[in-house]
Scaffold this active site. Structure first.
Site, mmCIF file in Angstrom:
data_model
loop_
_atom_site.group_PDB
_atom_site.id
_atom_site.type_symbol
_atom_site.label_atom_id
_atom_site.label_comp_id
_atom_site.label_asym_id
_atom_site.label_seq_id
_atom_site.Cartn_x
_atom_site.Cartn_y
_atom_site.Cartn_z
ATOM 1 N N GLU A 1 -95.244 43.941 15.414
ATOM 2 C CA GLU A 1 -95.727 45.303 15.669
ATOM 3 C C GLU A 1 -96.474 45.403 17.005
ATOM 4 O O GLU A 1 -96.565 46.480 17.598
ATOM 5 C CB GLU A 1 -96.623 45.793 14.532
ATOM 6 C CG GLU A 1 -97.950 45.087 14.413
ATOM 7 C CD GLU A 1 -98.799 45.634 13.254
ATOM 8 O OE1 GLU A 1 -99.128 46.827 13.274
ATOM 9 O OE2 GLU A 1 -99.117 44.854 12.339
ATOM 10 N N LYS B 1 -80.136 20.511 14.981
ATOM 11 C CA LYS B 1 -81.495 20.608 15.563
ATOM 12 C C LYS B 1 -82.338 21.613 14.781
ATOM 13 O O LYS B 1 -83.483 21.344 14.430
ATOM 14 C CB LYS B 1 -81.364 21.001 17.032
ATOM 15 C CG LYS B 1 -82.644 21.129 17.839
ATOM 16 C CD LYS B 1 -83.302 22.467 17.796
ATOM 17 C CE LYS B 1 -82.457 23.650 18.075
ATOM 18 N NZ LYS B 1 -82.065 23.846 19.449
ATOM 19 N N CYS C 1 -72.698 22.482 19.549
ATOM 20 C CA CYS C 1 -73.573 23.337 18.746
ATOM 21 C C CYS C 1 -73.594 22.918 17.281
ATOM 22 O O CYS C 1 -74.647 22.716 16.690
ATOM 23 C CB CYS C 1 -73.127 24.790 18.876
ATOM 24 S SG CYS C 1 -74.089 25.892 17.849
ATOM 25 N N TYR D 1 -85.623 22.316 27.436
ATOM 26 C CA TYR D 1 -85.364 22.754 26.059
ATOM 27 C C TYR D 1 -85.393 21.579 25.086
ATOM 28 O O TYR D 1 -86.115 21.588 24.099
ATOM 29 C CB TYR D 1 -83.953 23.340 25.961
ATOM 30 C CG TYR D 1 -83.740 24.738 26.444
ATOM 31 C CD1 TYR D 1 -83.643 25.789 25.540
ATOM 32 C CD2 TYR D 1 -83.551 25.004 27.798
ATOM 33 C CE1 TYR D 1 -83.367 27.083 25.970
ATOM 34 C CE2 TYR D 1 -83.277 26.294 28.228
ATOM 35 C CZ TYR D 1 -83.187 27.320 27.312
ATOM 36 O OH TYR D 1 -82.913 28.588 27.732
ATOM 37 N N CYS E 1 -77.371 22.759 18.393
ATOM 38 C CA CYS E 1 -78.138 23.859 17.781
ATOM 39 C C CYS E 1 -78.298 23.745 16.268
ATOM 40 O O CYS E 1 -79.410 23.884 15.745
ATOM 41 C CB CYS E 1 -77.461 25.206 18.048
ATOM 42 S SG CYS E 1 -76.574 25.334 19.585
ATOM 43 N N HIS F 1 -96.311 47.422 9.717
ATOM 44 C CA HIS F 1 -97.586 46.746 9.522
ATOM 45 C C HIS F 1 -97.679 46.103 8.135
ATOM 46 O O HIS F 1 -97.189 46.685 7.175
ATOM 47 C CB HIS F 1 -98.710 47.781 9.661
ATOM 48 C CG HIS F 1 -100.076 47.175 9.626
ATOM 49 N ND1 HIS F 1 -100.578 46.404 10.647
ATOM 50 C CD2 HIS F 1 -101.031 47.221 8.667
ATOM 51 C CE1 HIS F 1 -101.797 46.010 10.327
ATOM 52 N NE2 HIS F 1 -102.095 46.480 9.137
ATOM 53 N N GLU G 1 -88.235 20.800 22.328
ATOM 54 C CA GLU G 1 -87.892 21.027 20.918
ATOM 55 C C GLU G 1 -88.035 19.745 20.110
ATOM 56 O O GLU G 1 -88.623 19.736 19.018
ATOM 57 C CB GLU G 1 -86.459 21.560 20.801
ATOM 58 C CG GLU G 1 -86.306 22.965 21.363
ATOM 59 C CD GLU G 1 -84.900 23.534 21.262
ATOM 60 O OE1 GLU G 1 -84.752 24.759 21.362
ATOM 61 O OE2 GLU G 1 -83.930 22.749 21.098
#
Ligand code: NDP
Length: 453
Positions: A443, A51, A43, A179, A48, A438, A183
């Site tokens: 939302e 990346k 990681c 993945y 992660c 908003h 990516e």
């Protein structure tokens, strides 16, 4: 006095290993950790974290283009790969240092070398040759990229190499639809590299919701990625200027660089698990029960090496559950259901719970699907075609929410909060009575209408 050198020996200083070692050391256990690479694991060092920095880097290119629609005049811009690569590596080194410090500060011993089993209570540190014993051993060695053994495979890079390239290629061919392939295709395309993503299936991201897969494919194309489907590589040939890859349908693609993103496997080769009597699956993963205990009662394994849900936060939770089970007298089986996760494509994808096919298999017709697709405000002014897609799935009369899928900017941030709602068993009515914020993209999740059948 224990007859062992340590109460706990952890092999691997990645996310799961370090969390387990720290928690056990904080309980006063005598803990040692062996790490053959930099502390931090996949990681932090080659996954992660670097990346995500590369995704940020790639997104600036698009932001600069959009900026003009927002009134900015942009002069000559250029991208310096070496500058990004080096600043990422500096940050990775800093974070890796933090992992070492965490162990040291809590009184755990870090051996910066590889460890292999000698027997079920003993490991050998392979550089120094030192042998140490432990009452309990935790295997947390993670996984490694894997590629199919096709002719010329040695010419391809894998994800570990992609962070350290000497220079950015003019063109790249990325093999895979998962993945990492999806990516990195976004990353390289965003940095201006002519990118082809070739996948053996007919939609990217197998295992994801079918509509999400379709939207993700559209977004890859909008980024300028040349996606090719239903082809698998059979040979890579080096040429004077680059490589030519041949596929099983006879087609060929020429490129400057070939990147195989064809999956990962547990990093158990040569670990000596046979000497300890630890059972492995066919793919080489350590077989564990719900308490992360292997076939040997005092040897445990957490994280990618067990090939359950291969995500950093899961390895961390499994590590904490291991410590509760073994040292806090609180047997804890980490619940692998409803884990929110994200794919950092551009735009990203956030998901939690069941996809529509999985929900249909469990609930049949006793479910409802709510969807929306819209152009986010930011993209309207920037005249970008990219749309946001949302799907919410409920089950039964109570309309408990069992799955949420979002493709759009900030979806990883949004899905983290929605993961709490799904885990808590909230219903569509709970979403409906929640007031919108908003104007936001998020939302839309509290105003969803049932999909017209
Ligand atoms: P994936 O399993 O996601 O993807 C591997 C891809 O390679 C698939 O598209 C697969 O095809 C294809 N493939 C496999 N074998 C061959 C072959 N022989 N020829 C051609 N294509 C092949 O693995 P990744 O390496 O992308 O990622 C590994 C894991 O790491 C993920 O599953 C995830 O758990 C984790 N990860 C998580 C990230 C995140 O949370 N954002 C980011 C990166 C990794 P097919 O689909 O047909 O099987």
């Amino acid at each position: 006095m224990s007859k062992y050198d340590y109460d706990l020996f952890v092999i691997g200083a990645g996310s799961g290993g370090v969390r387990s070692a720290r928690l056990a050391a904080q309980l006063g256990k005598r803990v040692a950790v062996a790490e053959e690479s930099k502390p931090g694991g996949t990681c932090v060092v080659r996954g992660c974290v670097p990346k995500k920095f590369m995704v940020y880097g790639a997104e600036f290119g698009n932001a600069i283009k959009s900026a003009q629609k927002y009134g900015w005049s942009v002069g000559d811009v250029s991208f310096d790969w070496a500058a990004l690569r080096d600043s990422i590596q500096t940050e990775v080194a800093r974070l890796s240092g933090i992992y070492s410090n965490v162990l040291e500060k809590n009184g755990a011993t870090l051996y910066s070398e590889r460890a292999e089993f000698v027997d079920d209570h003993t490991v050998r540190l392979t550089t120094s040759g030192k042998e140490v014993t432990a009452e309990t051993i935790l295997i947390a060695v993670g996984g490694r990229p894997w590629m199919p053994p096709i002719k010329g495979a040695e010419h391809a890079i894998m994800s570990d190499d992609a962070f350290l390239l000497d220079k950015l290629p003019e063109s790249i061919l990325i093999i895979g639809g998962g993945y990492i392939a999806s990516e990195f295709a976004g990353i390289f395309a965003g940095m201006g590299v002519k990118t082809v993503q070739a996948y053996r299936g007919d939609q990217l991201l197998k295992g994801f919701d079918d509509d999400v897969r379709s939207v993700a494919g559209t977004h890859q194309k909008l980024l300028g990625i040349d996606t090719r489907f239903n082809i698998s590589p059979t040979e890579i040939k080096k040429t004077t200027g680059g490589y030519i890859v041949t596929f099983d349908d006879g087609s060929k693609i020429g490129t400057d660089l070939v990147f195989m993103a064809t999956g990962r496997k547990a990093h158990t080769a040569g670990l000596g698990l046979d000497k300890a009597g630890v059972d492995m699956s066919k793919s080489g993963a350590v077989v564990v029960d719900e308490f992360s205990r292997s076939s040997v009662k005092h040897i445990y394994a957490v994280g990618d090496v067990t090939d359950r849900v291969n995500l950093t936060p899961v390895a961390i939770r499994e590590g904490a559950a291991f410590v509760d089970t073994v040292y806090n007298d609180r047997p804890t089986a980490y619940d692998h259901n409803e884990i929110a996760s994200a794919v950092f494509t551009i735009p990203p994808i956030g998901v939690v719970g069941l996809n529509e096919t999985e929900a249909r298999a469990v609930y049949g017709d006793d479910m409802e699907v709510y969807t929306t697709s819209f152009k986010p405000m930011k993209n309207a002014l920037a005249e970008k075609e990219q749309r946001c897609y949302m799907k919410l799935i409920t089950e039964g009369k109570t309309e408990r929410v069992v799955g949420i899928h979002i493709v759009g900017d900030d979806s990883p941030e949004i899905i983290q909060a929605l993961g709490i709602c799904v885990k808590a068993g909230l219903t569509k009515a709970d979403f409906d009575r929640t007031c919108a914020v908003h104007p936001t993209l998020a939302e839309e999740i509290v105003t969803l209408k049932a999909r017209a059948s």
